[in-house]
Design an enzyme around this catalytic site. Sequence first.
Site, PDB file in Angstrom:
ATOM      1  N   HIS A   1       0.837  -1.207   0.000  1.00 47.53           N
ATOM      2  CA  HIS A   1       0.000   0.000   0.000  1.00 47.53           C
ATOM      3  C   HIS A   1       0.869   1.253   0.000  1.00 47.53           C
ATOM      4  O   HIS A   1       0.638   2.182  -0.781  1.00 47.53           O
ATOM      5  CB  HIS A   1      -0.905  -0.011   1.229  1.00 47.53           C
ATOM      6  CG  HIS A   1      -1.585   1.278   1.508  1.00 47.53           C
ATOM      7  ND1 HIS A   1      -2.841   1.586   1.036  1.00 47.53           N
ATOM      8  CD2 HIS A   1      -1.178   2.374   2.206  1.00 47.53           C
ATOM      9  CE1 HIS A   1      -3.188   2.796   1.438  1.00 47.53           C
ATOM     10  NE2 HIS A   1      -2.186   3.301   2.154  1.00 47.53           N
ATOM     11  N   GLU A   2       1.873   1.285   0.870  1.00 45.06           N
ATOM     12  CA  GLU A   2       2.723   2.473   0.968  1.00 45.06           C
ATOM     13  C   GLU A   2       3.539   2.687  -0.304  1.00 45.06           C
ATOM     14  O   GLU A   2       3.688   3.822  -0.779  1.00 45.06           O
ATOM     15  CB  GLU A   2       3.652   2.363   2.185  1.00 45.06           C
ATOM     16  CG  GLU A   2       2.928   2.265   3.526  1.00 45.06           C
ATOM     17  CD  GLU A   2       2.022   3.458   3.800  1.00 45.06           C
ATOM     18  OE1 GLU A   2       2.296   4.561   3.278  1.00 45.06           O
ATOM     19  OE2 GLU A   2       1.032   3.291   4.545  1.00 45.06           O
TER      20      GLU A   2
ATOM     21  N   HIS B   1       1.510   4.317  -3.008  1.00 42.98           N
ATOM     22  CA  HIS B   1       1.465   5.782  -2.993  1.00 42.98           C
ATOM     23  C   HIS B   1       2.588   6.371  -3.849  1.00 42.98           C
ATOM     24  O   HIS B   1       2.396   7.353  -4.569  1.00 42.98           O
ATOM     25  CB  HIS B   1       1.617   6.304  -1.561  1.00 42.98           C
ATOM     26  CG  HIS B   1       0.378   6.229  -0.732  1.00 42.98           C
ATOM     27  ND1 HIS B   1      -0.825   6.773  -1.125  1.00 42.98           N
ATOM     28  CD2 HIS B   1       0.153   5.673   0.486  1.00 42.98           C
ATOM     29  CE1 HIS B   1      -1.734   6.571  -0.187  1.00 42.98           C
ATOM     30  NE2 HIS B   1      -1.170   5.900   0.806  1.00 42.98           N
TER      31      HIS B   1
ATOM     32  N   GLU C   1      -5.854   6.879  -0.749  1.00 43.23           N
ATOM     33  CA  GLU C   1      -5.758   5.682   0.077  1.00 43.23           C
ATOM     34  C   GLU C   1      -6.392   4.477  -0.617  1.00 43.23           C
ATOM     35  O   GLU C   1      -5.826   3.385  -0.624  1.00 43.23           O
ATOM     36  CB  GLU C   1      -6.435   5.933   1.435  1.00 43.23           C
ATOM     37  CG  GLU C   1      -5.702   6.908   2.325  1.00 43.23           C
ATOM     38  CD  GLU C   1      -4.304   6.436   2.676  1.00 43.23           C
ATOM     39  OE1 GLU C   1      -4.139   5.262   3.029  1.00 43.23           O
ATOM     40  OE2 GLU C   1      -3.376   7.246   2.575  1.00 43.23           O
TER      41      GLU C   1
END
Length: 266
Positions: free
Chosen positions: A127-128, A131, A190
Amino acid sequence: MKMTFKKIAVIATVLSLTACATSPTGRKQVLLYSESQLAQMGDQAFAGMKEELTISNKPVQNSYVECVARSITAQVPASVFSGQWEVVVFDDEQVNAFALPGGKIGVYTGLLNVAKNQHQLAAVIGHEVGHVIAEHGNERMSQSTLINVGTQAVGQVLAANEVAQSGPIMAAIGLGMQVGVQLPFSRTHESEADVIGLDLMAKSGFNPKQSVELWQNMDKANSGKRPIELLSTHPAPQTRIKNLQAHMSSALAQYKAAPNRPNCTI
């Protein structure tokens, strides 16, 4: 003063028109900053954090996080970052992690109490990194730049025309921007990072179904401490779970086709 307003409006329009891009999920973006600028900012921010925070000195823990992170970053396109990613574990109770442009990943030890296995940790790191792949940092900075230009223009018009209560009006505009533009934008980022991260973990050989387990754990760990979704930069866990489940079929196909099955243990 009208000329000033027009000039500011023209600058904002030119910037937005000359910096259009498309995210990995097909969403239109405005990116005003270069990759080198973002990488430099990432390097500086990471260096500062390493000075301010305590770095974990537990070899087994560090190797575990490094193992998961390396598997994830191996799937990152070279166009995003082609060097060696720097992975640091910070000895801190925060249930969090982050990735920065320029190949930087930070994981707080508190996260390891909630991400119960390598698959769940991979969901967070994926997920990070998502980004970074989607250039969300660039997009948020660009958005702030354009909002500041627009807000300054409105303020100048109010002052020039001696509008009564201009202070409260500007405060209301600021709140409207936050609730109406910036927070939904953050929630969009997100959700987008969740989808990109799901694909990354699946391609890396981590079980994507564990991403749902992760957010169930997160919900339990954060129960009663979360603001309502409308006023939060993050979607509610149940919203995230529905989003992940909607993309699970594709992720499972990628997981089955993945050539490797990481074995990261702590």
